[in-house]
Design a protein around this motif. Structure first.
Motif, PDB file in Angstrom:
ATOM      1  N   TRP A   1       6.189  10.230  -3.843  1.00 55.84           N
ATOM      2  CA  TRP A   1       7.094   9.264  -4.581  1.00 55.84           C
ATOM      3  C   TRP A   1       7.201   9.810  -5.789  1.00 55.84           C
ATOM      4  O   TRP A   1       6.582  10.758  -6.477  1.00 55.84           O
TER       5      TRP A   1
ATOM      6  N   GLY B   1       0.381   7.984  -4.649  1.00 52.64           N
ATOM      7  CA  GLY B   1       0.523   6.459  -4.596  1.00 52.64           C
ATOM      8  C   GLY B   1      -0.139   5.777  -5.687  1.00 52.64           C
ATOM      9  O   GLY B   1      -0.124   4.617  -6.096  1.00 52.64           O
TER      10      GLY B   1
ATOM     11  N   MET C   1      -1.175   5.998   5.644  1.00 52.23           N
ATOM     12  CA  MET C   1      -2.087   5.182   4.811  1.00 52.23           C
ATOM     13  C   MET C   1      -2.450   4.041   5.217  1.00 52.23           C
ATOM     14  O   MET C   1      -3.717   3.887   5.223  1.00 52.23           O
TER      15      MET C   1
ATOM     16  N   GLU D   1       0.831  -1.164   0.078  1.00 53.17           N
ATOM     17  CA  GLU D   1       0.139   0.014   0.088  1.00 53.17           C
ATOM     18  C   GLU D   1       0.768   1.237  -0.151  1.00 53.17           C
ATOM     19  O   GLU D   1       1.836   1.317   0.706  1.00 53.17           O
ATOM     20  N   LEU D   2       0.761   2.131  -0.994  1.00 53.98           N
ATOM     21  CA  LEU D   2       1.360   3.269  -1.098  1.00 53.98           C
ATOM     22  C   LEU D   2       0.831   4.705  -0.932  1.00 53.98           C
ATOM     23  O   LEU D   2      -0.316   4.937  -1.341  1.00 53.98           O
ATOM     24  N   HIS D   3       1.270   5.484   0.033  1.00 52.69           N
ATOM     25  CA  HIS D   3       0.691   6.765   0.619  1.00 52.69           C
ATOM     26  C   HIS D   3       0.450   7.889  -0.695  1.00 52.69           C
ATOM     27  O   HIS D   3       1.279   7.626  -1.657  1.00 52.69           O
TER      28      HIS D   3
ATOM     29  N   THR E   1       0.777   3.212  -8.593  1.00 47.14           N
ATOM     30  CA  THR E   1       0.018   1.923  -8.840  1.00 47.14           C
ATOM     31  C   THR E   1      -0.148   1.812 -10.219  1.00 47.14           C
ATOM     32  O   THR E   1       0.013   0.574 -10.720  1.00 47.14           O
TER      33      THR E   1
ATOM     34  N   PRO F   1      -5.685   1.173  -7.644  1.00 47.20           N
ATOM     35  CA  PRO F   1      -5.333   2.880  -7.722  1.00 47.20           C
ATOM     36  C   PRO F   1      -6.655   3.505  -7.083  1.00 47.20           C
ATOM     37  O   PRO F   1      -7.906   3.019  -7.267  1.00 47.20           O
TER      38      PRO F   1
ATOM     39  N   THR G   1      -1.875  -1.392  -3.938  1.00 46.73           N
ATOM     40  CA  THR G   1      -2.909  -0.351  -3.810  1.00 46.73           C
ATOM     41  C   THR G   1      -2.117   1.107  -3.646  1.00 46.73           C
ATOM     42  O   THR G   1      -0.956   0.963  -3.094  1.00 46.73           O
ATOM     43  N   GLY G   2      -2.622   2.034  -3.923  1.00 47.16           N
ATOM     44  CA  GLY G   2      -2.244   3.299  -3.533  1.00 47.16           C
ATOM     45  C   GLY G   2      -3.250   4.377  -3.739  1.00 47.16           C
ATOM     46  O   GLY G   2      -4.135   4.648  -4.670  1.00 47.16           O
TER      47      GLY G   2
END
Length: 220
Positions: free
Chosen positions: A53, A87, A19, A8-10, A91, A107, A82-83
């Motif tokens: 990112w 993020g 996140m 998982e991407l913030h 994704t 996403p 997921t992001g």
């Protein structure tokens, strides 16, 4: 051995823990046999707090995912990404660059990226080498990522997959849950919502650029 893995991407100014505070994936993962990676990107930079990112981190995220999957003997068919916001752009990008790694991607609040300086998926000849399932969160009144850019990448993904047989799984005035299925059996689902941030809160101007804790009866 045999657990699944979720990355998982913030978004911008966030962190991995921030996140996860919205998704609660670490707690849910323990109940369902998954390992969760919630990394934090490089500093966003003054005057803003938190992290962001850039494309330079893409290889690091993929290497981290593959390393954890190897060390913990993860089921290769149960790796998901997921992001949210920035993020989410990552994704989309990694779907095109590493579709062989992920069973599905989710996403959120991220669209066609050329206007944001992002490498765009499903455009300029870029498409996944295989059809991973897609779950996509779109805010109709998103002020940070225009809805038109999200609709654009949604439609491009559906066209690329050859998605047909649109199903409306659930709908009310504030939310619609749609599904398309490709001839190969891949699924694209969208949560298209009209929820907004608290108007007098710290990010009220973002309106639909938000992360609902629950949409209808579907937890996001």
């Amino acid at each position: 051995p045999g657990c699944g893995l979720i990355v998982e991407l913030h978004g911008d100014t966030g962190t991995g823990l921030f996140m996860d505070g919205h998704t609660n994936l670490r707690a849910l993962a323990r109940q369902n046999g998954y390992v969760v990676i919630a990394p934090t990107g490089p500093p966003f930079g003054n005057p803003y707090p938190g992290s962001t990112w850039t494309p330079a981190e893409d290889p690091k995220i993929l290497a981290m995912t593959r390393l954890v999957a190897s060390v913990f003997r993860i089921d290769a068919k149960r790796i998901h990404l997921t992001g949210f916001s920035r993020g989410g752009f990552v994704t989309w990008r990694l779907l095109c660059d590493a579709a062989d790694l992920f069973a599905s991607v989710a996403p959120a609040a991220a669209g066609e990226g050329s206007s944001f300086g992002e490498v765009t998926c499903f455009a300029n000849g870029r498409a996944p080498k295989r059809q991973a399932d897609i779950l996509f969160l779109l805010g109709r009144t998103d002020m940070s990522v225009p809805y038109s850019t999200m609709a654009s990448i949604r439609d491009a993904a559906i066209a690329q997959y050859g998605g047909a047989n649109k199903q409306v799984l659930e709908s009310d005035p504030s939310y619609t849950h749609n599904r398309w299925t490709s001839p190969q059996g891949a699924v694209i689902e969208t949560f298209d919502h009209a929820y907004e941030t608290v108007a007098d809160g710290p990010f009220g101007s973002a309106r639909g650029h938000c992360f609902p804790g629950k949409i209808g009866r579907a937890h996001v």
